[in-house]
Design an enzyme around this catalytic site. Structure first.
Site, mmCIF file in Angstrom:
data_model
loop_
_atom_site.group_PDB
_atom_site.id
_atom_site.type_symbol
_atom_site.label_atom_id
_atom_site.label_comp_id
_atom_site.label_asym_id
_atom_site.label_seq_id
_atom_site.Cartn_x
_atom_site.Cartn_y
_atom_site.Cartn_z
ATOM 1 N N SER A 1 2.873 -7.439 -14.641
ATOM 2 C CA SER A 1 2.485 -8.863 -14.209
ATOM 3 C C SER A 1 1.436 -9.514 -15.497
ATOM 4 C CB SER A 1 1.841 -9.169 -13.194
ATOM 5 O OG SER A 1 0.815 -9.972 -12.713
ATOM 6 N N TYR B 1 -4.133 -5.135 -7.000
ATOM 7 C CA TYR B 1 -2.450 -5.836 -7.759
ATOM 8 C C TYR B 1 -2.710 -5.803 -8.745
ATOM 9 C CZ TYR B 1 0.947 -8.978 -8.750
ATOM 10 O OH TYR B 1 2.233 -9.163 -9.365
HETATM 11 P P1 NDP Z 1 9.040 -12.478 -3.743
HETATM 12 O O1 NDP Z 1 8.081 -12.409 -2.881
HETATM 13 O O2 NDP Z 1 9.926 -13.578 -4.491
HETATM 14 O O3 NDP Z 1 9.978 -11.278 -4.131
HETATM 15 C C1 NDP Z 1 9.366 -10.331 -3.914
HETATM 16 C C2 NDP Z 1 11.063 -9.365 -4.070
HETATM 17 O O4 NDP Z 1 10.171 -8.057 -3.603
HETATM 18 C C3 NDP Z 1 11.389 -9.583 -2.293
HETATM 19 O O5 NDP Z 1 12.952 -9.908 -2.793
HETATM 20 C C4 NDP Z 1 11.082 -8.489 -1.851
HETATM 21 O O6 NDP Z 1 12.372 -7.976 -0.672
HETATM 22 C C5 NDP Z 1 11.047 -7.319 -2.563
HETATM 23 N N1 NDP Z 1 10.679 -6.049 -2.029
HETATM 24 C C6 NDP Z 1 9.154 -6.437 -1.763
HETATM 25 N N2 NDP Z 1 8.512 -4.924 -1.112
HETATM 26 C C7 NDP Z 1 9.562 -4.260 -1.136
HETATM 27 C C8 NDP Z 1 9.992 -3.175 -0.383
HETATM 28 N N3 NDP Z 1 9.031 -2.882 0.323
HETATM 29 N N4 NDP Z 1 10.961 -2.223 -0.776
HETATM 30 C C9 NDP Z 1 12.377 -3.668 -0.708
HETATM 31 N N5 NDP Z 1 11.884 -4.955 -1.910
HETATM 32 C C10 NDP Z 1 11.078 -4.905 -1.823
HETATM 33 O O7 NDP Z 1 7.745 -12.268 -5.528
HETATM 34 P P2 NDP Z 1 8.247 -12.842 -6.408
HETATM 35 O O8 NDP Z 1 9.817 -12.546 -7.215
HETATM 36 O O9 NDP Z 1 7.947 -13.261 -7.868
HETATM 37 O O10 NDP Z 1 8.178 -10.801 -7.756
HETATM 38 C C11 NDP Z 1 9.210 -10.218 -8.031
HETATM 39 C C12 NDP Z 1 7.881 -9.213 -8.977
HETATM 40 O O11 NDP Z 1 7.870 -10.146 -9.954
HETATM 41 C C13 NDP Z 1 6.983 -8.724 -8.362
HETATM 42 O O12 NDP Z 1 7.560 -7.290 -8.422
HETATM 43 C C14 NDP Z 1 5.355 -9.016 -9.099
HETATM 44 O O13 NDP Z 1 4.381 -8.755 -7.986
HETATM 45 C C15 NDP Z 1 6.438 -9.617 -9.641
HETATM 46 N N6 NDP Z 1 5.711 -10.726 -10.307
HETATM 47 C C16 NDP Z 1 5.195 -12.300 -10.078
HETATM 48 C C17 NDP Z 1 4.854 -13.349 -10.801
HETATM 49 C C18 NDP Z 1 4.585 -14.981 -10.446
HETATM 50 O O14 NDP Z 1 3.537 -15.432 -9.825
HETATM 51 N N7 NDP Z 1 5.383 -14.751 -8.717
HETATM 52 C C19 NDP Z 1 3.876 -12.891 -11.908
HETATM 53 C C20 NDP Z 1 4.626 -12.021 -12.580
HETATM 54 C C21 NDP Z 1 4.436 -11.202 -12.180
HETATM 55 P P3 NDP Z 1 12.714 -7.396 0.942
HETATM 56 O O15 NDP Z 1 11.427 -8.288 1.314
HETATM 57 O O16 NDP Z 1 13.784 -8.412 1.530
HETATM 58 O O17 NDP Z 1 12.635 -6.414 0.699
HETATM 59 C C1 8X3 Z 2 1.053 -12.249 -10.672
HETATM 60 C C2 8X3 Z 2 0.842 -13.281 -11.188
HETATM 61 O O1 8X3 Z 2 -1.428 -14.126 -12.155
HETATM 62 O O2 8X3 Z 2 -0.753 -14.516 -9.495
HETATM 63 O O3 8X3 Z 2 1.056 -11.433 -11.206
HETATM 64 O O4 8X3 Z 2 -2.017 -12.004 -10.883
HETATM 65 S S1 8X3 Z 2 -1.021 -13.614 -11.064
#
Ligand code: NDP
Ligand code: 8X3
Length: 248
Positions: free
Chosen positions: A135, A148
């Site tokens: 991120s 985080y």
């Molecule tokens: P979502 O919340 O939409 O998706 C997160 C996914 O992670 C879900 O499919 C969830 O599946 C899975 N997950 C969470 N905890 C667990 C666990 N304990 N075991 C297995 N699976 C797990 O978020 P995003 O798609 O936005 O996030 C995806 C990645 O991108 C993350 O690593 C996030 O930190 C990162 N990210 C997101 C940003 C944003 O602004 N959205 C920006 C930068 C990075 P389930 O709950 O079914 O297990």
């Molecule tokens: C998620 C992006 O800017 O919300 O990783 O931290 S931010």
């Protein structure tokens, strides 16, 4: 020959969009997550091109059992997309919940580490690739980002370390570092507060799961002699602010 991608966090957001992108472009996908009902919907949608594994990435025993259970036609993983992850809370460190901190470490660090450790021998056999999702929070601190951001900084450094260790194996490693993207991320971070999530993204034209999936697909399909080390991407409407100064 068809390539096989293991995509974690396939039940929502980036992972869900990536399943679609890779399958529509001829890959086979192993979709992972905890919410089995959502994985079953993907299976109905994509049939033989998809196999799903329901496990909690915080539990290395569940990871091992799930990977060991893969049917022959899905065993030879070419690409691991370590995408599952979460942020919990936006409070300053001094008001944060230690349990939430531990969950972020167990998911974003320990989970990613355990799955990578399990799949690396196969990736080496396949001369495959790893894409880790970090991120912008790894590089740019912001109030309430504390643990985080720390977990995502681990992901960056671990990715670079993997590159170094995998030297000569042909395995590619990329760290993708997105900024604001509208997924279920903020809903999870705020314990299901839909209006907080809507407010954050309102008028900001954030990136989408499809934008990130497109980037992951681009990284994965470059010629095999090219390694993208890091990709940092943001929506145009997100950028940097001045330092905060406390005056006495
Ligand atoms: P979502 O919340 O939409 O998706 C997160 C996914 O992670 C879900 O499919 C969830 O599946 C899975 N997950 C969470 N905890 C667990 C666990 N304990 N075991 C297995 N699976 C797990 O978020 P995003 O798609 O936005 O996030 C995806 C990645 O991108 C993350 O690593 C996030 O930190 C990162 N990210 C997101 C940003 C944003 O602004 N959205 C920006 C930068 C990075 P389930 O709950 O079914 O297990
Ligand atoms: C998620 C992006 O800017 O919300 O990783 O931290 S931010």
């Amino acid at each position: 020959m068809e390539k096989i991608a293991l995509i974690t966090g396939a039940t929502a957001g980036f992972g869900n969009s990536s399943v679609k992108k890779f399958i529509e472009n001829g890959w086979k996908v192993i979709a992972a997550g905890r919410r089995e009902e959502r994985l079953a919907v993907l299976k109905e949608q994509y049939g033989d091109a998809l196999h799903y594994l329901a496990f909690d990435i915080q539990d290395s025993q569940q990871i091992n059992t799930a990977i060991d259970s893969l049917p022959t036609e899905f065993k030879n993983i070419d690409l691991l997309i370590n995408n599952a992850g979460l942020a919990l809370g936006t409070s300053p460190a001094q008001q944060s919940d230690l349990e939430q901190w531990n969950t972020m470490v167990d998911t974003n660090i320990r989970g990613l580490m355990s799955l990578t450790h399990k799949v690396l021998p196969t990736l080496i056999e396949q001369r495959g690739a790893v894409i880790n999702i970090s991120s912008v929070a790894a590089s740019y601190p912001y109030p309430g980002g504390n643990v985080y951001g720390g977990t995502k900084a681990f992901v960056v450094q671990f990715s670079l370390g993997l590159r170094s260790d995998l030297h000569g194996t042909g395995v590619r490693v990329t760290c993708v570092e997105p900024g604001m993207s509208e997924t279920e991320f903020t809903l999870v971070r705020t314990k299901g507060n839909q209006s907080a999530s809507d407010k954050l993204y309102e008028g900001a034209n954030p990136m989408t799961g499809d934008d990130i999936a497109q980037t992951l697909f681009w990284v994965a399909t470059l010629p095999p002699h090219m390694n993208i080390n890091r990709v940092e991407l943001m929506p145009v409407n997100q950028s940097f602010s001045p330092f905060q100064i406390h005056r006495t």
